[in-house]
Write a protein that holds these residues in place. Structure first.
Motif, mmCIF file in Angstrom:
data_model
loop_
_atom_site.group_PDB
_atom_site.id
_atom_site.type_symbol
_atom_site.label_atom_id
_atom_site.label_comp_id
_atom_site.label_asym_id
_atom_site.label_seq_id
_atom_site.Cartn_x
_atom_site.Cartn_y
_atom_site.Cartn_z
ATOM 1 N N THR A 1 0.866 -1.172 0.000
ATOM 2 C CA THR A 1 0.000 0.000 0.000
ATOM 3 C C THR A 1 0.898 1.215 0.000
ATOM 4 O OG1 THR A 1 -1.729 -1.174 1.223
ATOM 5 C CG2 THR A 1 -1.813 1.227 1.254
ATOM 6 N N ILE A 2 0.705 2.065 -0.996
ATOM 7 C CA ILE A 2 1.475 3.308 -1.067
ATOM 8 C C ILE A 2 0.507 4.464 -0.896
ATOM 9 C CG2 ILE A 2 3.315 2.355 -2.493
ATOM 10 C CD1 ILE A 2 2.035 3.675 -4.905
ATOM 11 N N ARG B 1 -3.530 0.360 -3.061
ATOM 12 C CA ARG B 1 -3.034 -1.004 -2.926
ATOM 13 C C ARG B 1 -2.511 -1.420 -4.301
ATOM 14 N NH1 ARG B 1 -1.938 -4.192 0.910
ATOM 15 N NH2 ARG B 1 -2.352 -6.400 0.813
ATOM 16 N N MET B 2 -1.240 -1.853 -4.337
ATOM 17 C CA MET B 2 -0.604 -2.164 -5.609
ATOM 18 C C MET B 2 0.030 -3.550 -5.530
ATOM 19 S SD MET B 2 -0.072 1.388 -7.092
ATOM 20 C CE MET B 2 0.560 0.700 -8.475
ATOM 21 N N ALA B 3 -0.028 -4.275 -6.642
ATOM 22 C CA ALA B 3 0.632 -5.574 -6.742
ATOM 23 C C ALA B 3 2.010 -5.379 -7.365
ATOM 24 C CB ALA B 3 -0.195 -6.516 -7.607
ATOM 25 N N CYS B 4 2.924 -6.240 -6.959
ATOM 26 C CA CYS B 4 4.276 -6.198 -7.533
ATOM 27 C C CYS B 4 4.891 -7.583 -7.405
ATOM 28 C CB CYS B 4 5.136 -5.156 -6.830
ATOM 29 S SG CYS B 4 5.422 -5.472 -5.081
ATOM 30 N N HIS C 1 11.058 -1.392 -3.306
ATOM 31 C CA HIS C 1 11.274 -0.547 -4.485
ATOM 32 C C HIS C 1 9.987 0.204 -4.846
ATOM 33 C CE1 HIS C 1 12.991 0.810 -8.227
ATOM 34 N NE2 HIS C 1 12.012 0.254 -8.906
ATOM 35 N N LEU C 2 8.869 -0.511 -4.888
ATOM 36 C CA LEU C 2 7.593 0.123 -5.218
ATOM 37 C C LEU C 2 7.211 1.154 -4.159
ATOM 38 C CD1 LEU C 2 5.179 0.352 -7.087
ATOM 39 C CD2 LEU C 2 4.141 -1.584 -5.900
ATOM 40 N N LEU D 1 9.255 4.242 -4.863
ATOM 41 C CA LEU D 1 8.727 4.962 -6.030
ATOM 42 C C LEU D 1 7.487 5.757 -5.648
ATOM 43 C CD1 LEU D 1 9.119 2.258 -8.830
ATOM 44 C CD2 LEU D 1 10.523 4.308 -8.478
ATOM 45 N N GLY D 2 6.598 5.130 -4.889
ATOM 46 C CA GLY D 2 5.396 5.835 -4.428
ATOM 47 C C GLY D 2 5.756 7.044 -3.589
ATOM 48 N N ALA D 3 6.742 6.895 -2.722
ATOM 49 C CA ALA D 3 7.169 8.016 -1.882
ATOM 50 C C ALA D 3 7.754 9.147 -2.741
ATOM 51 C CB ALA D 3 8.199 7.540 -0.857
ATOM 52 N N ASN D 4 8.472 8.778 -3.808
ATOM 53 C CA ASN D 4 9.016 9.805 -4.722
ATOM 54 C C ASN D 4 7.894 10.575 -5.406
ATOM 55 O OD1 ASN D 4 11.655 9.099 -4.131
ATOM 56 N ND2 ASN D 4 11.905 7.807 -5.927
ATOM 57 N N VAL D 5 6.884 9.863 -5.879
ATOM 58 C CA VAL D 5 5.740 10.523 -6.528
ATOM 59 C C VAL D 5 5.027 11.421 -5.526
ATOM 60 C CG1 VAL D 5 3.496 10.152 -7.627
ATOM 61 C CG2 VAL D 5 5.449 8.722 -8.272
ATOM 62 N N ASP D 6 4.815 10.921 -4.324
ATOM 63 C CA ASP D 6 4.139 11.707 -3.288
ATOM 64 C C ASP D 6 4.932 12.970 -2.979
ATOM 65 O OD1 ASP D 6 2.022 12.085 -1.373
ATOM 66 O OD2 ASP D 6 3.451 11.504 0.203
ATOM 67 N N ALA D 7 6.258 12.851 -2.870
ATOM 68 C CA ALA D 7 7.096 14.022 -2.590
ATOM 69 C C ALA D 7 7.017 15.031 -3.724
ATOM 70 C CB ALA D 7 8.544 13.585 -2.357
ATOM 71 N N ARG D 8 6.994 14.537 -4.961
ATOM 72 C CA ARG D 8 6.911 15.440 -6.109
ATOM 73 C C ARG D 8 5.580 16.204 -6.088
ATOM 74 N NH1 ARG D 8 10.026 15.787 -10.647
ATOM 75 N NH2 ARG D 8 11.481 15.019 -9.106
#
Length: 127
Positions: free
Chosen positions: A5-6, A14-17, A24-25, A28-35
Motif C-alpha cells: 500500500t502506497i 493497494r498495488m501488486a508487484c 522498491h515500489l 517509487l510511491g514516496a518519490n511521486v508523493d514528494a513530487r
C-alpha cells in the motif's frame, strides 16, 4: 505476487508487484508523493488530478533528459573504445615495424662481424 500500500497525496493505493519488489515500489510511491507535495507547495491547491498530471509530466521530462544523457554517454564511450582500438592497432603496427628494424639491424651487425673476421684478441673477452 506481493502487494503493498502506497500513499500519494493523502490517498492509499493497494498495488501488486513481484515478490521482493515491495521496498522498491514503496520508494517509487514516496518519490511521486514528494513530487506532488513540491508542486502543491509551489502552485497551491489546484486539484489532485492536475497535480498528478504535472508530477507525471515533470518526472517524464526528467526521465527523457536522463535517457538523452545516457545515449550521449554511450556514444562517447563507443567513440572512446574505437579510438582506443585504433591506438592499440597502431601500436601493434609500430611494434611490428620496430621488431623488423631491430632484426634487420642485428642481421646487419652479424654480417659486419663476419666481414671483419675474428677479433684480434681471438674472441676472448675484453679484460
Amino acid at each position: 505476487m506481493a502487494q503493498v500500500t502506497i500513499t500519494i497525496g493523502g490517498r492509499a493505493y493497494r498495488m501488486a508487484c513481484d515478490d521482493g519488489q515491495e521496498e522498491h515500489l514503496t520508494r517509487l510511491g514516496a518519490n511521486v508523493d514528494a513530487r506532488i507535495d513540491e508542486l502543491r507547495a509551489a502552485f497551491g491547491e489546484i486539484g489532485d488530478q492536475r497535480l498528478s498530471v504535472m508530477a507525471a509530466i515533470t518526472m517524464a521530462d526528467e526521465l527523457s533528459e536522463a535517457r538523452r544523457r545516457l545515449t550521449e554517454a554511450e556514444s562517447a564511450a563507443l567513440a572512446d573504445r574505437k579510438a582506443r582500438d585504433e591506438v592499440a592497432h597502431r601500436l601493434g603496427e609500430v611494434e611490428a615495424s620496430l621488431a623488423t628494424t631491430v632484426i634487420s639491424a642485428a642481421e646487419r651487425l652479424e654480417q659486419l662481424a663476419r666481414e671483419l673476421g675474428p677479433s684480434p684478441s681471438g674472441g676472448v673477452g675484453m679484460g
